[in-house]
Design a protein around this motif. Structure first.
Motif, short mmCIF file in Angstrom:
data_model
loop_
_atom_site.label_atom_id
_atom_site.label_comp_id
_atom_site.label_asym_id
_atom_site.label_seq_id
_atom_site.Cartn_x
_atom_site.Cartn_y
_atom_site.Cartn_z
N MET A 8 4.28 23.67 7.98
CA MET A 8 3.00 24.38 8.11
C MET A 8 2.68 24.65 9.57
SD MET A 8 0.18 25.27 6.24
CE MET A 8 0.16 24.20 4.79
N ASP A 9 2.59 25.93 9.92
CA ASP A 9 2.12 26.31 11.25
C ASP A 9 0.65 25.91 11.36
OD1 ASP A 9 1.99 27.51 13.76
OD2 ASP A 9 1.70 29.53 12.96
N ALA A 32 4.08 34.11 11.62
CA ALA A 32 5.10 34.89 12.32
C ALA A 32 6.35 35.03 11.45
CB ALA A 32 5.45 34.23 13.64
N ALA A 33 6.65 36.26 11.06
CA ALA A 33 7.81 36.50 10.20
C ALA A 33 9.10 35.99 10.85
CB ALA A 33 7.92 37.98 9.87
N PHE A 34 9.24 36.18 12.16
CA PHE A 34 10.48 35.73 12.81
C PHE A 34 10.61 34.21 12.77
CE2 PHE A 34 9.31 33.77 16.83
CZ PHE A 34 7.99 34.17 17.00
N MET A 35 9.48 33.51 12.82
CA MET A 35 9.53 32.05 12.76
C MET A 35 9.90 31.58 11.35
SD MET A 35 9.44 29.32 14.50
CE MET A 35 8.88 30.03 16.05
N LYS A 88 2.38 33.55 4.63
CA LYS A 88 2.03 34.03 5.98
C LYS A 88 0.68 33.54 6.48
CE LYS A 88 0.40 38.59 4.40
NZ LYS A 88 0.49 38.35 2.97
N ASN A 89 -0.03 32.75 5.68
CA ASN A 89 -1.28 32.13 6.15
C ASN A 89 -1.59 30.92 5.26
OD1 ASN A 89 -2.89 32.96 3.83
ND2 ASN A 89 -2.87 35.02 4.72
#
Length: 121
Positions: free
Chosen positions: A52-53, A10-13, A33-34
């Motif tokens: 790291m998401d 998520a760019a906003f995150m 982004k991944n």
């Protein structure tokens, strides 16, 4: 100065985390982004700490964590997860994550967690 790599789909995150870190004196060396891009950026920039998401397309944060820990067993990865992902957080910690941050997060929680993890050997 602590160098940080931010990995989140998520760019906003990514922007929210980056703004907090820059405001508090951290250096954001790269964003991804991944998970796959995160591994590539890790190899390129060798950051002190990675946020790291967990849930991302192509390669999840847990898969990326495992790959980065294969490259460097001492890599300092902090998982960033949404509420309700406790089982994935447990898997991440077992896989070598140093800590975790639950979204939505408080600014001081991110900075304190990164400082704490960066200070570990």
């Amino acid at each position: 100065m602590i160098n940080v790599l931010i990995v989140d789909d998520a760019a906003f995150m990514r922007l929210a985390i980056k703004n907090v870190l820059v405001k508090n004196g951290f250096m954001v060396v790269a964003e991804a982004k991944n998970g796959q891009e995160g591994v590539e950026k890790y190899l390129e920039f060798k950051p002190d700490v990675i946020t790291m998401d967990i849930t991302m397309p192509d390669m999840t944060g847990i898969e990326a964590l495992k790959k980065i820990r294969e490259i460097n067993p001492k890599a300092k990865v902090i998982m960033v997860s949404a509420m309700g992902q406790e089982s994935m957080v447990k898997e991440a910690i077992i896989s070598g994550a140093k800590s975790f941050i639950v979204k939505p997060f408080k600014e001081e929680h991110i900075t304190q967690t990164i400082l704490k993890v960066a200070a570990t050997s």
